[in-house]
Design an enzyme around this catalytic site. Structure first.
Site, short mmCIF file in Angstrom:
data_model
loop_
_atom_site.label_atom_id
_atom_site.label_comp_id
_atom_site.label_asym_id
_atom_site.label_seq_id
_atom_site.Cartn_x
_atom_site.Cartn_y
_atom_site.Cartn_z
N GLU A 92 -6.24 -2.06 0.13
CA GLU A 92 -5.85 -3.41 0.56
C GLU A 92 -5.30 -3.41 1.99
O GLU A 92 -4.38 -4.15 2.32
CB GLU A 92 -4.86 -4.05 -0.41
CG GLU A 92 -5.49 -4.38 -1.76
CD GLU A 92 -4.69 -5.39 -2.56
OE1 GLU A 92 -3.82 -6.08 -1.98
OE2 GLU A 92 -4.95 -5.50 -3.77
N HIS A 122 3.20 -2.64 -4.40
CA HIS A 122 3.06 -1.36 -5.08
C HIS A 122 3.94 -0.33 -4.37
O HIS A 122 4.26 -0.49 -3.19
CB HIS A 122 1.61 -0.85 -5.04
CG HIS A 122 0.67 -1.57 -5.95
ND1 HIS A 122 -0.07 -0.92 -6.91
CD2 HIS A 122 0.34 -2.88 -6.06
CE1 HIS A 122 -0.82 -1.80 -7.56
NE2 HIS A 122 -0.59 -2.99 -7.05
#
Length: 464
Positions: free
Chosen positions: A54, A330
């Site tokens: 990402e 995350h």
């Protein structure tokens, strides 16, 4: 051929992180990703190989590269799909070869609000030369599997994720058969011991580094049924980080906080979360898998694993120094591998002799049932979409005919508008039904053949 010296590295530090760098969507993206670069560069134990997911834009990639190039001088931003694959590999050593392997099953274009199909998800592959000899090669595979939007087994994309796990497994197995160090890392969007996880560890020689050190760690969030069946007490936030390896939905992650904490953070307050707070939602979605190359000991005549795991940890838990938010939604997973110190005179490069390992036969039946169910769904979707195309085509023709008898100009305009809009929508439906669904059905047939073929070998092995 016997090699004279072991000139490559004796240890290897690996880091994998989902950066949450969605352009126009992820909050504070520029500030967070720049700080991710700062923290990688300032790490107490600097990484040698980094896999990012990402990281969607060249701008963010350049920002991280600028901050880390003194310790990771080599890097590759991988291009894929319409909006890019979001995958990056950084390395201390030269990247000799690279490729982007796109998954055959990869989401649906109709689900544009999810975007998985549009980013062309796949595997970023890099062959890294760590030294001058044949033994100094690492093959790195960085990926981001299709996101789950419902809980298994009701997830409508479980067939996609299973097929993607199957594909990356083939790539890693091939690298292992070449005798190279294999590193698979990324956001796999799966929980430990799930079907995709078992496929990876069974059909390739790689191992999940976290379960090597913590074999009894959680296999889901504490609130999940699969974890409740284990009958363990509610884990706190610290336990989830240090023992369960939770990288996602942690109570420590500011992007998962409740509304009250978010408001305090928005006002500039540095909110502190106690390590002892209950953490029912945290789970592990990010992984590092590895498989060692081998060396041949001329004295004993045996092949021995060349690399072993020293440690694994969850990292990048720090906050942004001024914004006080987590650097991503995350945390990272990190691992250290160490190399054996066999004497140079007795070491020869040797391909890895892979043992044949198989899942239980009913597991292959489960995969085939999933394929059959999803295939039936897609055939229905194709009929509906092609039917919609036919309906819109007839409607468009009807509206054009109606224009001839329209009593007023505004009525003719409305009929033309309906005709144009309807035909455009119908053509899109026809393209998705006739081209995309057809392509997906062919990919499903390939996947089905591979599973059936593997099941047949497993059944033969079982009978021996």
């Amino acid at each position: 051929m016997t090699e004279v010296v072991q000139s490559g590295p004796t240890s290897l530090r690996i880091l994998s992180l989902n950066c949450w760098g969605l352009k126009f969507i992820s909050k504070l993206r520029n500030e967070r990703l720049a700080e991710i670069g700062n923290q990688i560069a300032a790490a107490e134990f600097p990484p040698d190989i980094v896999g990012l997911q990402e990281c969607w834009t060249q701008q963010d990639y350049n920002a991280i590269r600028e901050r880390t190039k003194h310790i990771l001088p080599y890097g590759k931003f991988y291009h894929s799909g319409i909006f890019g694959g979001g995958l990056v590999i950084l390395s201390r050593w030269p990247i000799e070869e690279s490729s982007m392997w796109r998954y055959p099953l990869n989401g649906r274009p109709a689900a544009f609000y999810r975007g998985d199909w549009f980013v062309g998800k796949g595997v970023a592959c890099a062959r890294i030369r760590m030294g001058p000899t044949r033994r100094d090669i690492a093959e790195v595979f960085c990926t981001h599997l299709h996101a789950p939007y419902e809980s298994e087994p009701h997830d409508s994309y479980i067939c996609h994720r299973t097929a993607q796990a199957w594909e990356i497994t083939k790539l890693m197995r091939g690298a292992a058969e070449r005798g190279h160090l294999v590193i698979g890392l990324g956001d796999f969007n799966m929980i430990p011991l799930s079907l995709a996880h078992r496929i990876i560890e069974t059909h390739s020689p790689v191992r999940d580094v976290w379960r090597i050190i913590h074999p009894d760690s959680s296999i889901g969030a504490a609130k999940d049924k699969v974890e409740k069946l284990r009958g363990l007490p509610m884990p706190n936030a610290e336990f989830n980080l240090t023992v369960n390896g939770a990288t996602c939905d942690s109570a420590f992650n500011s992007w998962r906080w409740n509304h009250a904490h978010q408001k305090r953070l928005a006002k500039g307050e540095n909110v502190v979360i106690e390590p002892t707070v209950d953490d029912p939602h945290a789970k592990r979605l990010d992984y590092i898998f590895f498989s060692s190359g081998s060396h041949h000991d001329a004295a004993t005549g045996e092949n021995t694993a060349e690399w072993s795991l020293k440690d694994a940890s969850v990292g990048m838990t720090m906050r942004h120094p001024t914004l006080h938010c987590s650097l991503s939604d995350h945390f990272s997973v990190e691992a250290t591998l160490v190399r054996s110190t066999a004497s140079a005179s007795s070491v020869e490069h040797s391909p890895w002799a892979l043992p044949e390992k198989y899942l239980e036969l009913n597991t292959y039946d489960e995969i085939l049932a999933t394929i059959t169910k999803y295939t039936a769904r897609e055939r229905t979707q194709r009929r509906l979409r092609m039917g919609h195309f036919g309906y819109q085509l007839c409607l468009s023709i009807g509206c054009l005919i109606g224009v001839w008898w329209a009593p007023h100009n505004y009525v003719a305009f409305i009929l033309m508008l309906i005709s144009t809009f309807g035909l455009s929508l119908g053509v899109l439906e026809g393209l998705m039904g006739g081209l995309f669904v057809g392509s997906e059905l062919r990919a499903l047939r390939e996947f089905e053949w591979e599973v059936k073929n593997t099941r047949a070998r497993a059944a033969t092995k079982q009978q021996e």
